[in-house]
Enzyme design. Sequence first.
Site, PDB file in Angstrom:
ATOM      1  CG  LEU A  31       5.268 -21.493   1.540  1.00  0.00           C
ATOM      2  CD1 LEU A  31       6.763 -21.684   1.639  1.00  0.00           C
ATOM      3  CD2 LEU A  31       4.864 -20.101   2.009  1.00  0.00           C
ATOM      4  CG  HIS A  32       0.855 -19.242  -3.553  1.00  0.00           C
ATOM      5  ND1 HIS A  32       1.433 -18.052  -3.928  1.00  0.00           N
ATOM      6  CD2 HIS A  32      -0.039 -18.927  -2.588  1.00  0.00           C
ATOM      7  CE1 HIS A  32       0.903 -17.068  -3.251  1.00  0.00           C
ATOM      8  NE2 HIS A  32       0.009 -17.568  -2.408  1.00  0.00           N
ATOM      9  N   GLY A  34       3.722 -17.333  -5.699  1.00  0.00           N
ATOM     10  CA  GLY A  34       3.807 -15.927  -5.253  1.00  0.00           C
ATOM     11  C   GLY A  34       4.814 -15.782  -4.132  1.00  0.00           C
ATOM     12  CG  HIS A  35       4.103 -17.563  -0.316  1.00  0.00           C
ATOM     13  ND1 HIS A  35       3.019 -18.383  -0.540  1.00  0.00           N
ATOM     14  CD2 HIS A  35       3.712 -16.667   0.615  1.00  0.00           C
ATOM     15  CE1 HIS A  35       2.017 -18.001   0.225  1.00  0.00           C
ATOM     16  NE2 HIS A  35       2.399 -16.963   0.933  1.00  0.00           N
ATOM     17  CE  LYS A 154      -4.542 -12.445  -3.584  1.00  0.00           C
ATOM     18  NZ  LYS A 154      -4.574 -12.734  -2.178  1.00  0.00           N
ATOM     19  CG  ASP A 155      -1.995  -9.902   1.229  1.00  0.00           C
ATOM     20  OD1 ASP A 155      -3.212 -10.078   1.300  1.00  0.00           O
ATOM     21  OD2 ASP A 155      -1.182 -10.839   1.123  1.00  0.00           O
ATOM     22  CB  VAL A 181       2.825 -14.754  -8.772  1.00  0.00           C
ATOM     23  CG1 VAL A 181       2.986 -15.894  -9.777  1.00  0.00           C
ATOM     24  CG2 VAL A 181       4.188 -14.139  -8.455  1.00  0.00           C
ATOM     25  CG  LEU A 189      -0.417 -17.823  -8.062  1.00  0.00           C
ATOM     26  CD1 LEU A 189       0.971 -18.475  -8.043  1.00  0.00           C
ATOM     27  CD2 LEU A 189      -1.444 -18.807  -8.614  1.00  0.00           C
ATOM     28  CB  SER A 190      -4.759 -16.388  -2.813  1.00  0.00           C
ATOM     29  OG  SER A 190      -5.313 -16.517  -1.521  1.00  0.00           O
TER      30      SER A 190
HETATM   31  O1  PAF Z   1       0.839 -11.869   4.364  1.00  0.00           O
HETATM   32  C1  PAF Z   1       0.902 -12.786   5.200  1.00  0.00           C
HETATM   33  O2  PAF Z   1       1.058 -13.951   4.880  1.00  0.00           O
HETATM   34  C2  PAF Z   1       0.758 -12.429   6.668  1.00  0.00           C
HETATM   35  O3  PAF Z   1      -0.133 -11.386   6.855  1.00  0.00           O
HETATM   36  C3  PAF Z   1       2.107 -12.132   7.349  1.00  0.00           C
HETATM   37  C4  PAF Z   1       2.748 -10.898   6.745  1.00  0.00           C
HETATM   38  C5  PAF Z   1       3.036 -13.329   7.206  1.00  0.00           C
HETATM   39  C6  PAF Z   1       1.890 -11.871   8.844  1.00  0.00           C
HETATM   40  O4  PAF Z   1       1.326 -12.963   9.485  1.00  0.00           O
END
Ligand code: PAF
Length: 292
Positions: A31-32, A34-35, A154-155, A181, A189-190
């Site tokens: 986690l960063h 962004g999460h 981001k996704d 973020v 961030l990734s």
């Molecule tokens: O974005 C992500 O981290 C993943 O694609 C997710 C949504 C947790 C599904 O595995």
Amino acid sequence: MRIVSRISELRAAFAEAPSAVRAFVPTMGNLHEGHISLMRQARAQLADSGASDGIVAASVFVNRLQFGPNEDFERYPRTFERDCAALEAGGVDIVFAPEESELYPEPQQYYVDPPPAQKLLEGAFRPDHFRGVATVVLKLFNIVQPQFAFFGKKDYQQLLLIRGMARQLALPVAIVAGETVRDQDGLALSSRNGYLSPAERAEAPRLYRQLCALRETILEHRRSGKTLGAEDYSRIENAAASGLDTHGWKTDYISIRRRSDLQAPASPETDGLVILAASRLGATRLIDNIEL
Ligand code: PAF
């Protein structure tokens, strides 16, 4: 904060507060900020919803189904202890961190097959990626049964496909988008940024700068009253990709698309646009996007 690894434990925990509204943030860990911003957004959403009782739940699960055979499933960073500390600080109430055998006790044979937009952009380079994402997300939704679920912009394509899945399958969950973020130099961030060497890390913000420059080019054309057509879009996309590749990148795509369906824009354009990119720096594939 409670940490559970079994579906039955999670359901038992939720059963202790049956009327609590659930806000859910699915993650693959490592986690960063962004999460963590999504966790905070989840907490704020519960407060806004006026619910007298609310639970912020997060999942940590590296989902094999969404990785291609030559992708980084095995080396994807697993940093569970550090993640838990960040989740606790981010105000999460309960973390669901199943083993693979819990989520996939038998080979998964039922899949969510997203619509053709799954084959665009990321899907052209990562076949079956979105099928794996949609399948695990639906499964997690069935387990957690949240009223709200949070996904980062981001996704962007993932967010669009999950929204579509929730809408078309009438899932009783509101999909909420979180802003990307960025580090101070603009790099989104990734978890995959951790793969970059120091020299690559210094180079990496060029991706965002290129997106910003492309946006400026489009806005400049608009300001001067020029209507952009398919050939114009393709010319400026190619120029932006070359601008990266001359600095050692290998660009999979830089594409100007409609936000609504990720199709190429009509001319004259009336819908909102988004510019999406994926490019490799050494062995690391970075994605980013910017809305207009
Ligand atoms: O974005 C992500 O981290 C993943 O694609 C997710 C949504 C947790 C599904 O595995």
